[in-house]
Write a protein that holds these residues in place. Structure first.
Motif, PDB file in Angstrom:
ATOM      1  N   SER A 146       0.823  -1.203   0.000  1.00 63.00           N
ATOM      2  CA  SER A 146       0.000   0.000   0.000  1.00 63.00           C
ATOM      3  C   SER A 146       0.862   1.261   0.000  1.00 63.00           C
ATOM      4  CB  SER A 146      -0.906  -0.002   1.233  1.00 63.00           C
ATOM      5  OG  SER A 146      -1.572   1.222   1.351  1.00 63.00           O
ATOM      6  N   THR A 206       1.173   3.987  -3.027  1.00 67.49           N
ATOM      7  CA  THR A 206       0.930   5.401  -2.762  1.00 67.49           C
ATOM      8  C   THR A 206       2.084   6.261  -3.270  1.00 67.49           C
ATOM      9  OG1 THR A 206      -0.370   4.855  -0.798  1.00 67.49           O
ATOM     10  CG2 THR A 206       0.470   7.101  -0.941  1.00 67.49           C
ATOM     11  N   GLN A 249      -5.787   7.732  -8.462  1.00 66.72           N
ATOM     12  CA  GLN A 249      -6.310   6.377  -8.327  1.00 66.72           C
ATOM     13  C   GLN A 249      -7.182   6.025  -9.532  1.00 66.72           C
ATOM     14  OE1 GLN A 249      -8.248   5.743  -4.509  1.00 66.72           O
ATOM     15  NE2 GLN A 249      -6.799   7.135  -3.530  1.00 66.72           N
ATOM     16  N   LEU A 284      -5.010   0.766  -1.243  1.00 65.05           N
ATOM     17  CA  LEU A 284      -4.272   1.810  -0.535  1.00 65.05           C
ATOM     18  C   LEU A 284      -4.591   1.851   0.954  1.00 65.05           C
ATOM     19  CD1 LEU A 284      -4.513   4.639  -3.213  1.00 65.05           C
ATOM     20  CD2 LEU A 284      -2.494   3.272  -2.630  1.00 65.05           C
TER      21      LEU A 284
END
Length: 124
Positions: free
Chosen positions: A9, A13, A23, A41
């Motif tokens: 995650s 990011t 996204q 995420l």
């Protein structure tokens, strides 16, 4: 080093930020929804290997890096021991779900065995 959804995650990011990508943009590129990306995420969902492969391809990073198994972003030579080639092999297992005489548990066992023996398989 073991897989960590938190590390995946975090790296996702960072890659989104480094590439000035939203996204929604990533979701479109890999053929999923922005809600799914959001769940990756927030560590609410673990992505399938075929999805991780698509994400790694979008950002041009190795699967090992994206999964938190290595700090090296470099994709290995496709003619050598390639994590990309291995990912393609494992991703093909997902297509066995609906057309195979194997049970879901048998397919999962094959996947785990392949992952456990990745280096040996790629050196053959």
């Amino acid at each position: 080093m073991d897989f960590s959804i938190e590390k995946f995650s975090y790296r996702l990011t960072v890659l989104l930020d480094e590439n000035n990508m939203t996204q929604t943009q990533l979701a479109r590129k890999i053929g999923t929804s922005n809600v799914t990306i959001c769940r990756y995420l927030t560590c609410e969902r673990i992505p399938r290997l075929d999805v991780v492969t698509k994400i790694a391809s979008v950002f041009n990073v190795s699967l090992d890096y994206l999964l938190g198994l290595s700090d090296d972003k470099t994709i290995k030579d496709l003619n050598g021991n390639s994590d990309f080639s291995f990912a393609v092999l494992v991703a093909k297992l997902y297509s066995l779900k609906d057309t195979s005489h194997l049970s879901k548990n048998q397919i999962e066992l094959i996947k785990r065995l392949l992952l456990a023996n990745k280096d040996f398989i790629l050196s053959a």
